[in-house]
Design an enzyme around this catalytic site. Structure first.
Site, PDB file in Angstrom:
ATOM      1  N   TYR A 438       0.819  -1.218   0.000  1.00 51.95           N
ATOM      2  CA  TYR A 438       0.000   0.000   0.000  1.00 51.95           C
ATOM      3  C   TYR A 438       0.852   1.267   0.000  1.00 51.95           C
ATOM      4  O   TYR A 438       2.044   1.229   0.244  1.00 51.95           O
ATOM      5  CB  TYR A 438      -1.062  -0.014   1.084  1.00 51.95           C
ATOM      6  CG  TYR A 438      -0.690  -0.024   2.551  1.00 51.95           C
ATOM      7  CD1 TYR A 438       0.557   0.323   3.029  1.00 51.95           C
ATOM      8  CD2 TYR A 438      -1.664  -0.377   3.482  1.00 51.95           C
ATOM      9  CE1 TYR A 438       0.837   0.331   4.387  1.00 51.95           C
ATOM     10  CE2 TYR A 438      -1.399  -0.378   4.838  1.00 51.95           C
ATOM     11  CZ  TYR A 438      -0.136  -0.019   5.290  1.00 51.95           C
ATOM     12  OH  TYR A 438       0.127  -0.006   6.634  1.00 51.95           O
ATOM     13  N   GLU A 439       0.211   2.367  -0.344  1.00 53.37           N
ATOM     14  CA  GLU A 439       0.872   3.667  -0.566  1.00 53.37           C
ATOM     15  C   GLU A 439       1.930   3.589  -1.667  1.00 53.37           C
ATOM     16  O   GLU A 439       2.936   4.295  -1.635  1.00 53.37           O
ATOM     17  CB  GLU A 439       1.492   4.212   0.729  1.00 53.37           C
ATOM     18  CG  GLU A 439       0.520   4.423   1.856  1.00 53.37           C
ATOM     19  CD  GLU A 439      -0.660   5.301   1.470  1.00 53.37           C
ATOM     20  OE1 GLU A 439      -0.536   6.102   0.531  1.00 53.37           O
ATOM     21  OE2 GLU A 439      -1.719   5.168   2.114  1.00 53.37           O
ATOM     22  N   GLY A 440       1.685   2.756  -2.647  1.00 53.73           N
ATOM     23  CA  GLY A 440       2.603   2.599  -3.768  1.00 53.73           C
ATOM     24  C   GLY A 440       3.483   1.383  -3.559  1.00 53.73           C
ATOM     25  O   GLY A 440       4.302   1.346  -2.636  1.00 53.73           O
TER      26      GLY A 440
END
Length: 599
Positions: A438-440
Site C-alpha cells: 500500500y501507498e505505492g
C-alpha cells in the site's frame, strides 16, 4: 513479551547521525534539542507501552466489524484514541498556529515508530490523518484550514485519502469518480472508492475524506483530476457538525493482517450527491494528493522499521527462554536456551542490523526534511530537499521489504511455535506483508527512483550521496579495529557497485533493461545507504568508547553493541551489493527473454 521502545538507539540516531544539535538551530526549532527529544520520547514510550501496545493482539483476535453501514472498532481502541488526542500526539509535528506542537520531523519520526511498533492497526488512523493535514496545510484555503485543521490536529477528527477505485488501482488516470459544480461554489461527488483506511469508524465524531474526482468536462487522464474535501458530517461555519453527508461505508475488507484497521469501501452520492469543497484549483488534484502520499510513504517506511523492531524484540526474548539442544561448542553441559546456537544468533543479528540500519537512515532523512523546510539558506534547502526526495522511495521500499524478511526470521527463531497464533509472532508477519504494497508498491517506488530521482538529472543526487559515503570510508581508515577495517572494505565495494548501477540507470541502456532492474536498484540503494549510516554509527561508537577508556562517562554496553551490529551489517548485508550490481547491469535483458505465451 511486551514492547519496550528503543529510546537509547533513537536518541543516538538523532544526536550522532541526524545532527539534532543543528536541527535545533533552525528557525522555529530552537527548543527542540536533545533534552526536549529525550523528554518527548520517554513520554511517548510510556503511552505506547502502557496503552496502545496492550491492544495489539486483541485487535488481531477481535478486529473491526461492519453492520448496516456502521463500523465498530476493537474494544479499547476508542478510549486509546481519545488519550492519543488528549496527549497531543496527533499534533506533534504540526504548526502551533493550529494547535500543534511544531516539533521537527527528526523527533517526530521516532514517535511514529513507537506508535506503529505498539500497534500497527491503531497507528494507521493517525498516519492517514497526518497526510490529510499536510495536504490542507499546503493547498487548502484559509477558510478550509481554519475549519478543519484545529480539530484534526487535536485528534478530535480523523482524515482519509480516497484514491483507489474498483477499476483503478495504482493507475490513477482511470479514476471515474465525478464532481459536479453547484451554484454556491460547492460540488456534488459521485462514485466508489475502495481500500480506504479508517474510512468509517467509531473513534471520532467526524471523518474528513480527501477525495480524487473529475469535474465534468475535465481533461482525460491524470491531468483532469481534482481534489475535494468530503466530510462524513458537513461542518457549519462555526465549526459545529451539521447534517450527515451522502458518503457511506458499504463494507469493510477481510484481510491477511492489520485486521483491527477497518479498510472501507465508500460509496459517494447514492442519495443525491456527497457535498464536497474543492481544494486548491481544478485539475491539480494529483499534485496535492502526492503531498499526502509522500508523507504517508515515509510513514509506511517507519511502519516497516516499527514492526521489524517488535518482531526482533519478541524473537530475542523467546530465544533467551526456549531451551532446546546442547550448544554445538559444548559451552553448556546440557540443553540450553536456543540463543546459544550460532544460527539463531545469525538470525537475530540479521533482524537487529536491518532494523537499526533502516532506523538510522530514516531519522537522518527526517533531519534533511527539517532543513529543507526551515533552513534560512535557499541552496541548503534545495540540497536537503533533493536528498530527502531520493530517500523517500528507499525508506518506503527497502524498509518495508526488510520488515517482511525480519518478521519471517522472527517466525523461524520461534520454530514450530512461530506458526502457532498464540505466540503472536505470526501477527507481525501477517501485518508486515501489506507494507510493501500500500501507498505505492515497491515497484512503483522503484520506478520513481529510476525515472524521477536518477535518470532525469543524470544521477546527480545519488552521485552526491556516493561522494559522502567515500568521506565516511576515509574516516573508517583512521580506525584500527577489525570492525572498522571490515566496514571500510565492504562499504567501499558496495559504494562502487552503487555508482556503477547509477551510471547504468542514468545512461543509455534500454528502458526495459533499466526498469527490469528497478526494484533491485532500490534494494541496492537502500542497503548501501543504511549501511553507510551504520558505518557512521560505528565511527562515533568507537570514538566514544575510546573516551570512556580514558575516564569518560557513557553506556559502554550500548556502544559495544552498536559496533558489533555495524560489523555484522558489513559482513552479512553489505556483501550483497556487488552481486546485486551484476544482476542489474548484466541481467536486465534476460528478464524479457521468455516468450509471453511460455509463462
Amino acid at each position: 513479551m511486551t514492547y519496550r521502545a528503543p529510546i537509547n538507539d533513537m536518541l543516538f540516531c538523532m544526536r550522532e547521525l541526524a545532527g539534532l544539535e543543528n536541527v535545533a538551530k533552525l528557525p522555529g526549532f530552537e527548543d527542540a534539542g536533545i533534552e526536549t527529544a529525550r523528554a518527548v520520547l520517554e513520554e511517548c514510550a510510556k503511552f505506547n507501552e502502557g496503552v496502545v501496545a496492550r491492544l495489539n493482539w486483541e485487535g488481531d483476535r477481535n478486529p473491526s466489524s461492519w453492520k448496516d453501514g456502521v463500523v465498530t472498532t476493537t474494544p479499547g481502541f476508542k478510549q486509546a484514541f481519545r488519550q492519543f488526542g488528549e496527549g497531543g500526539w496527533q499534533g506533534l509535528q504540526h504548526p502551533a498556529e493550529f494547535g500543534g506542537q511544531g516539533l521537527p520531523k527528526t523527533i517526530g519520526a521516532a514517535c511514529i515508530e513507537m506508535l506503529n511498533s505498539a500497534n500497527l492497526s491503531f497507528a494507521l488512523c493517525p498516519l492517514l490523518t497526518d497526510g490529510a493535514i499536510e495536504a490542507l496545510l499546503t493547498a487548502g484555503s484559509t477558510e478550509q484550514q481554519a475549519l478543519y485543521l484545529p480539530k484534526m490536529i487535536a485528534g478530535e477528527w480523523t482524515g482519509t485519502m480516497n484514491l483507489t477505485e474498483p477499476q483503478a488501482g495504482s493507475d490513477l488516470a482511470a479514476v471515474r469518480t465525478r464532481a459536479e459544480p453547484k451554484p454556491d461554489g460547492s460540488y456534488l461527488v459521485f462514485g466508489t472508492k475502495i481500500y480506504i483506511t479508517y474510512g468509517e469508524h467509531d473513534m471520532a465524531p467526524n471523518i474528513v475524506h480527501l477525495v480524487l474526482a473529475r469535474v465534468s468536462g475535465a481533461p482525460e487522464g491524470v491531468k483532469g483530476i481534482s481534489l475535494f474535501i468530503v466530510p462524513k458530517f458537513l461542518v457549519n461555519s462555526d465549526g459545529s457538525l451539521g447534517a450527515r453527508n451522502d458518503v457511506h461505508c458499504v463494507s469493510i475488507e477481510h484481510k491477511l493482517g492489520i485486521k483491527a484497521s477497518p479498510t472501507a469501501v465508500l460509496q459517494f452520492g447514492d442519495h443525491g450527491g456527497a457535498v464536497g469543497q474543492l481544494i486548491g484549483q481544478e485539475n491539480r488534484g494529483l499534485e496535492y494528493m502526492f503531498i499526502m502520499m509522500n508523507a504517508a510513504r515515509y510513514a509506511v517506511g517507519m511502519q516497516g522499521i516499527a514492526v521489524a523492531e517488535r518482531a526482533y524484540q519478541k524473537a530475542a526474548a523467546f530465544a533467551k527462554d526456549r531451551v532446546q539442544s546442547r550448544p554445538v561448542d559444548g559451552s553448556l553441559p546440557g540443553s540450553g536456551p536456543i540463543i546459544h546456537h550460532p544460527d539463531v544468533k545469525r538470525m537475530l543479528m540479521t533482524m537487529r542490523a536491518y532494523t537499526e540500519g533502516c532506523r538510522a537512515m530514516a531519522i537522518a532523512a527526517a533531519a534533511a526534511f527539517d532543513a529543507s523546510h526551515h533552513h534560512p539558506d535557499a541552496e541548503v534547502r534545495q540540497q536537503n530537499q533533493a536528498f530527502y526526495e531520493y530517500m523517500v522511495p528507499l525508506i518506503k521500499g527497502y524498509s518495508t521489504e526488510m520488515s517482511v524478511e525480519v518478521a519471517s526470521l522472527g517466525l523461524q527463531v520461534h520454530g514450530g511455535m512461530g506458526f502457532i497464533e498464540e505466540t503472536g509472532a505470526a501477527q507481525h508477519y501477517r501485518d508486515a506483508r501489506i507494507l510493501p504494497i500500500y501507498e505505492g508498491t515497491t515497484a512503483i517506488q522503484a520506478n520513481d527512483l529510476v525515472g524521477r530521482k536518477t535518470a532525469r538529472d543524470g544521477g546527480r543526487t545519488p552521485k552526491a550521496i556516493a561522494a559522502q559515503i567515500a568521506l565516511t570510508e576515509a574516516e573508517l581508515a583512521t580506525h584500527d579495529s577489525a570492525a572498522a577495517r571490515s566496514m571500510a572494505k565492504r562499504l567501499g565495494a558496495a559504494r562502487v557497485a552503487f555508482e556503477k548501477v547509477v551510471d547504468f540507470v542514468a545512461g543509455n541502456a534500454s528502458l526495459n533493461s533499466k526498469y527490469a532492474g528497478s526494484v533491485p536498484y532500490l534494494m541496492l540503494a537502500g542497503n548501501v545507504v543504511a549501511g553507510w549510516q551504520m558505518a557512521r554509527a560505528l565511527v562515533v561508537a568507537e570514538d566514544q568508547l575510546a573516551k570512556l577508556a580514558n575516564g569518560g562517562e557513557g553506556d559502554t554496553a550500548f556502544l559495544k553493541a552498536k559496533v558489533a551490529t555495524a560489523h555484522f551489517y558489513a559482513e552479512h548485508l553489505l556483501t550483497k551489493a556487488p552481486g546485486m550490481r551484476d544482476s542489474i547491469v548484466d541481467g536486465g535483458d534476460c528478464v524479457s527473454a521468455l516468450a509471453l505465451d511460455s509463462f
